[in-house]
Scaffold this active site. Structure first.
Site, PDB file in Angstrom:
ATOM      1  N   HIS A   1       0.836  -1.170   0.124  1.00 13.03           N
ATOM      2  CA  HIS A   1      -0.027   0.075   0.084  1.00 13.03           C
ATOM      3  C   HIS A   1       0.972   1.226  -0.021  1.00 13.03           C
ATOM      4  O   HIS A   1       0.724   2.296  -0.967  1.00 13.03           O
ATOM      5  CB  HIS A   1      -1.010   0.005   1.182  1.00 13.03           C
ATOM      6  CG  HIS A   1      -2.019  -0.866   1.270  1.00 13.03           C
ATOM      7  ND1 HIS A   1      -2.718  -0.819  -0.120  1.00 13.03           N
ATOM      8  CD2 HIS A   1      -2.373  -1.804   1.911  1.00 13.03           C
ATOM      9  CE1 HIS A   1      -3.946  -1.769   0.074  1.00 13.03           C
ATOM     10  NE2 HIS A   1      -3.537  -2.281   1.539  1.00 13.03           N
TER      11      HIS A   1
ATOM     12  N   ARG B   1      -8.768  -3.306 -20.304  1.00 12.01           N
ATOM     13  CA  ARG B   1      -8.062  -4.508 -20.298  1.00 12.01           C
ATOM     14  C   ARG B   1      -8.625  -5.688 -19.124  1.00 12.01           C
ATOM     15  O   ARG B   1      -8.591  -5.175 -18.205  1.00 12.01           O
ATOM     16  CB  ARG B   1      -6.550  -4.429 -20.345  1.00 12.01           C
ATOM     17  CG  ARG B   1      -6.144  -6.038 -20.819  1.00 12.01           C
ATOM     18  CD  ARG B   1      -4.722  -6.088 -20.340  1.00 12.01           C
ATOM     19  NE  ARG B   1      -3.950  -5.722 -19.198  1.00 12.01           N
ATOM     20  CZ  ARG B   1      -2.715  -5.684 -18.895  1.00 12.01           C
ATOM     21  NH1 ARG B   1      -1.919  -5.621 -19.850  1.00 12.01           N
ATOM     22  NH2 ARG B   1      -2.361  -5.334 -17.740  1.00 12.01           N
TER      23      ARG B   1
ATOM     24  N   GLU C   1       0.509  -9.861 -27.862  1.00 13.27           N
ATOM     25  CA  GLU C   1       1.743  -9.980 -27.044  1.00 13.27           C
ATOM     26  C   GLU C   1       2.487 -11.141 -27.242  1.00 13.27           C
ATOM     27  O   GLU C   1       3.479 -11.225 -26.583  1.00 13.27           O
ATOM     28  CB  GLU C   1       1.113  -9.964 -25.540  1.00 13.27           C
ATOM     29  CG  GLU C   1       0.341  -8.986 -25.174  1.00 13.27           C
ATOM     30  CD  GLU C   1      -0.341  -9.008 -23.853  1.00 13.27           C
ATOM     31  OE1 GLU C   1       0.427  -8.690 -22.829  1.00 13.27           O
ATOM     32  OE2 GLU C   1      -1.440  -9.310 -23.430  1.00 13.27           O
TER      33      GLU C   1
ATOM     34  N   ASP D   1       5.407  -8.129 -22.879  1.00 15.94           N
ATOM     35  CA  ASP D   1       5.498  -9.501 -23.090  1.00 15.94           C
ATOM     36  C   ASP D   1       5.911 -10.120 -24.524  1.00 15.94           C
ATOM     37  O   ASP D   1       6.706 -10.872 -24.580  1.00 15.94           O
ATOM     38  CB  ASP D   1       4.150 -10.041 -22.873  1.00 15.94           C
ATOM     39  CG  ASP D   1       3.790 -10.356 -21.400  1.00 15.94           C
ATOM     40  OD1 ASP D   1       4.917 -10.408 -20.685  1.00 15.94           O
ATOM     41  OD2 ASP D   1       2.754 -10.381 -21.006  1.00 15.94           O
TER      42      ASP D   1
ATOM     43  N   ARG E   1      11.863 -10.538 -18.437  1.00 21.36           N
ATOM     44  CA  ARG E   1      12.235  -9.169 -18.436  1.00 21.36           C
ATOM     45  C   ARG E   1      12.607  -8.909 -16.890  1.00 21.36           C
ATOM     46  O   ARG E   1      12.955  -7.880 -16.462  1.00 21.36           O
ATOM     47  CB  ARG E   1      11.053  -8.318 -18.683  1.00 21.36           C
ATOM     48  CG  ARG E   1       9.624  -8.621 -18.473  1.00 21.36           C
ATOM     49  CD  ARG E   1       8.725  -7.879 -19.300  1.00 21.36           C
ATOM     50  NE  ARG E   1       7.272  -8.308 -19.070  1.00 21.36           N
ATOM     51  CZ  ARG E   1       6.443  -7.833 -18.074  1.00 21.36           C
ATOM     52  NH1 ARG E   1       6.686  -6.771 -17.558  1.00 21.36           N
ATOM     53  NH2 ARG E   1       5.150  -8.384 -18.022  1.00 21.36           N
TER      54      ARG E   1
ATOM     55  N   CYS F   1       0.983  -0.309 -26.164  1.00 21.42           N
ATOM     56  CA  CYS F   1       0.898   0.074 -25.010  1.00 21.42           C
ATOM     57  C   CYS F   1       2.227  -0.187 -23.930  1.00 21.42           C
ATOM     58  O   CYS F   1       1.846   0.036 -22.798  1.00 21.42           O
ATOM     59  CB  CYS F   1      -0.397  -0.684 -24.313  1.00 21.42           C
ATOM     60  SG  CYS F   1      -1.941  -0.413 -25.436  1.00 21.42           S
TER      61      CYS F   1
END
Length: 778
Positions: A391, A534, A632, A656, A666, A703
């Protein structure tokens, strides 16, 4: 638009149930003595508000579901009736971990008759599973004499109650477990001995991990005392009754403060995040804990010593458990201990008001810290804990506060008020650096501020080249707080809304109404502009703590993204219905992640059609919502022409795509050098998608993170991309870069890039042609 009948039903539900879930369950906890009385009060309240004859709670004990509280069934059945997971509708609810809603339960194949339970007179059954993260706890069952099918709103409300109840039961059981396992008691010297690894120190520099980017310069403010408060001396009354009165007063004040914190966090983050304070209230009501404290006081100990000693024992006991989830519960005990000590010392814990603008240094930040911190004075955040998704870091990101996590030993090596420089780019915290270093960082800070001020002129400008070629720059977002940041940077809507982040910040799946409210607020933040939503993208490096997922050798090539959704169609349809409901408030587009086959697209579209029909039956008038897929994987690039016949638009997810094309994880430092956004194979695949989208008349938006990099952005524009979704703070810089270049120059550079043999050669090409322009924005 939302149907009037639905709004009326919502109002009627609120009047009938009247639970205000957080407040009413909190009151029940405070009015009850222990878990058994709490359960009895809850079943009585739920049965009355739902207007049902029966409400029962079964708790899982040694693989048996034992009746622990009931209204309606025979009272002598409590503690006597127990069912296996393969027995009855109760067992079926626990086994499937899904809501079971049936009429005439006697005709159901899983019905199991129990003699002397009085169940045979009831003609409807609703079972709600109780679970704490991935742990099955039990079942709440509702039964009625008249046949009745519970509607979606009633089920949603009861599911919320079940979630709150789960937190209460889990906390009570953990306290009981600690008492039974006496071997977990550790002596005070073990408690005081730290297990923190040594920090990596080089010339007063501590190294950590990136929480959020940026540079912060300022004095240190430490939250590092034992149990979070300064040590309170033992100058207490000697009289026994006076000390016991002080203890009772501290507990009462802590309960009141917990209720206030619960409300504050509910307003900021939502009710489910605030529900953690239900478990805190249960602990503050725990008789064993209170008796231990009173026992030490009777033995002549001070109230302060007693609280620190007893809470310390509990904290140590949790930390020594093998289960990572149970280890995390130590934070709850620590939070309660520091609240008790603060109230014992008369400290008012409303907002942690920093005495000056400062870089906050702490081992970790607990839920109450987050609710009370004075955000306006935080220059930076340094945490010893390595939770980059906690958080505290989420809030730091939303506020644009530079943050480092995993800085081992920070609270030991940093003195209060010490001069600090937090440089997230180099993952370094400089402690009392030399004056020359301070001067250099201040110069860099001033230069950075000046650059950002200069870029402000681009907020209301179009993203356009010298010769008039326009592109659209939209925002990647994941939290409600990202909406304001995107607006501040002039984003033309949202090109990628990562819906998994609201899932990840909760303790269970959000219901349809909760999702709808979140999505609606995002959509309303961008009036007249597109918001591309998405669907849930979990798996790989993004898992949900409360969701059962298989252990896989290579999760990035396994069960993730749309594959998970299609295997959990009820959950999937719930999300899609929430998105479609939000579409009544603006321009929404729906996108499915990591699609690899035409069959997956067909299955997704079928669920969309079912969701639309379901909403139509409920009176909703849903507008047209374009449907797209995220490209992707290399296989999706090859099938783009076929996919185009089934969808309205494409989005390129390069994060991806790059790792799949180059076989480079990655997130793995050992192979990070192979993960190259400008590798010719990556650029060739993107060029192939641009050509397919143009050939098929479909929009294509990119994106991935590479679009925020100036050099990559220039190449992508040259390849023909005209829609981008990027991190909001990068928008001004990308507009500035584009305003200095012309499209012919970018096209020529990109075509030459496709002929290069390596990513390094591409970079050399970019540097040679537009290096001065891109370097000024890095």
């Amino acid at each position: 638009m939302p149907p009037q009948s639905i709004r009326n039903t919502d109002d009627a539900r609120d009047e009938r149930l009247g639970l205000s879930t957080l407040e009413d369950i909190s009151k029940l906890i405070l009015q009850s003595q222990g878990l058994e009385e709490t359960l009895r009060n809850i079943v009585r309240l739920v049965a009355g508000r739902m207007q049902t004859e029966v409400c029962s709670i079964y708790l899982l004990d040694d693989e048996r579901l034992v009746l622990r509280a009931t209204i309606g069934l025979a009272l002598d059945a409590v503690g006597r009736i127990s069912l296996g997971l393969d027995e009855g509708l109760i067992g079926y609810t626990a086994e499937t971990r899904n809501v079971v809603n049936v009429d005439e339960p006697q005709s159901h194949p899983r019905f199991h008759y129990i003699a002397d339970s009085n169940e045979e007179i009831y003609h409807s059954f609703l079972g709600i599973p109780l679970h704490d993260r991935q742990r099955m706890i039990g079942v709440m069952a509702i039964q009625t004499i008249e046949p009745r099918q519970f509607n979606a709103i009633e089920i949603s409300t009861l599911t919320t109650i079940a979630f709150q109840l789960s937190a209460v039961v889990a906390s009570a059981r953990l306290m009981d477990r600690l008492e039974r396992e006496s071997q977990l008691r550790v002596d005070a010297s073990t408690h005081a001995a730290g297990h923190q690894p040594s920090a990596t120190i080089t010339d007063s520099i501590l190294k950590g991990e990136l929480g959020f980017g940026g540079v912060a310069i300022g004095p240190a403010f430490l939250i590092d005392e034992e149990l979070g408060v300064a040590d309170i001396g033992d100058d207490e009354p000697v009289e026994l009754e006076s000390k016991l009165d002080r203890l009772a007063d501290a507990f009462e004040k802590s309960k009141i403060e917990t209720l206030c914190l619960e409300k504050r966090l509910a307003q900021r983050l939502g009710e489910e995040d605030a529900a953690i304070f239900h478990s805190h209230l249960m602990i503050l009501q725990d008789r064993v804990l209170i008796d231990k404290l009173r026992g030490h006081i009777h033995d002549g100990r001070s109230v302060t010593w007693s609280i620190k000693h007893v809470i310390g024992e509990y904290v140590n006991a949790f930390q020594r458990m093998d289960d990572p989830y149970l280890q995390e519960r130590a934070a709850d005990m620590e939070d309660i201990g520091r609240r008790l000590l603060a109230n014992l010392g008369g400290q008012v814990r409303d907002v942690i008001a920093l005495p000056y603008d400062a870089i906050v240094v702490a081992k970790s930040l607990l839920p109450s810290d987050i609710a009370m911190l004075d955000h306006a004075k935080i220059l930076g955040l340094v945490l010893e804990a390595s939770d980059s998704n906690g958080h505290a870091v989420i809030i730091a990101k939303s506020l644009g506060i530079p943050a480092l996590v995993g800085v081992a030993g920070a609270s030991r090596h940093v003195e209060p008020g010490a001069n600090l420089i937090l440089d997230s780019a180099s993952r370094a915290l400089h402690i009392d650096p030399a004056q020359s270093i301070q001067d250099e960082y201040r110069r860099l800070k001033i230069d950075g501020v000046r650059q950002q001020e200069a870029l402000q002129q681009y907020k209301d400008r179009d993203a356009v080249t010298v010769d008039g070629t326009r592109v659209s720059l939209r925002a990647n977002i994941g939290l409600l707080s990202d909406v304001a940041i995107a607006q501040q940077h002039g984003a033309l809507g949202v090109g990628l809304y990562r819906t998994e982040l609201p899932y990840m910040s909760r303790a269970s799946f959000p219901d349809r109404q909760t999702q709808y409210e979140i999505y609606r607020r995002v959509v309303e933040g961008f009036p007249g502009q597109p918001v591309t939503v998405r669907t849930l993208d979990i798996g790989g490096d993004k898992m949900l703590p409360y969701f059962d997922s298989p252990k896989e050798l290579n999760p990035f090539l396994g069960w993730r993204s749309v594959r998970v959704s299609l295997d959990h169609r009820e959950m999937f349809q719930t999300q899609i219905e929430a998105v479609l409901m939000a579409a009544t408030h603006g321009n929404v587009r729906l996108m499915f992640p990591m699609v690899t086959t035409i069959d997956e697209i067909a299955a997704c579209k079928e669920i969309v059609a079912n969701a639309r029909q379901s909403l139509s039956d409920q009176g909703w008038d849903i507008p047209h919502v374009p449907v797209g897929v995220m490209i992707e994987v290399p296989g999706a690039v090859a099938l783009a022409d076929h996919f185009a016949k089934e969808v309205d638009f494409f989005a390129l997810g390069t994060n991806d795509l790059i790792q799949y094309l180059l076989a480079a994880d990655r997130a793995n430092p050992a192979v990070s050098r192979y993960y190259d956004s400008l590798h010719p194979a990556v650029l060739s695949s993107i060029a192939q998608m641009v050509a397919a989208a143009k050939r098929c008349g479909r929009e294509l938006c990119i994106c991935g993170e590479m679009a925020s990099d100036p050099a990559c952005f220039a190449i992508l524009v040259g390849l023909g991309l005209r829609e981008f979704s990027v991190s909001s703070p990068s928008i001004f810089g990308l507009k500035a870069l584009l305003s200095r270049l012309d499209i012919d120059q970018l096209t020529m550079m990109s075509q030459q890039a496709l002929t290069q043999a390596s990513g390094n050669h591409v970079r050399q090409l970019v540097d040679a042609m537009i290096g001065d322009e891109t370097e000024s924005l890095r």
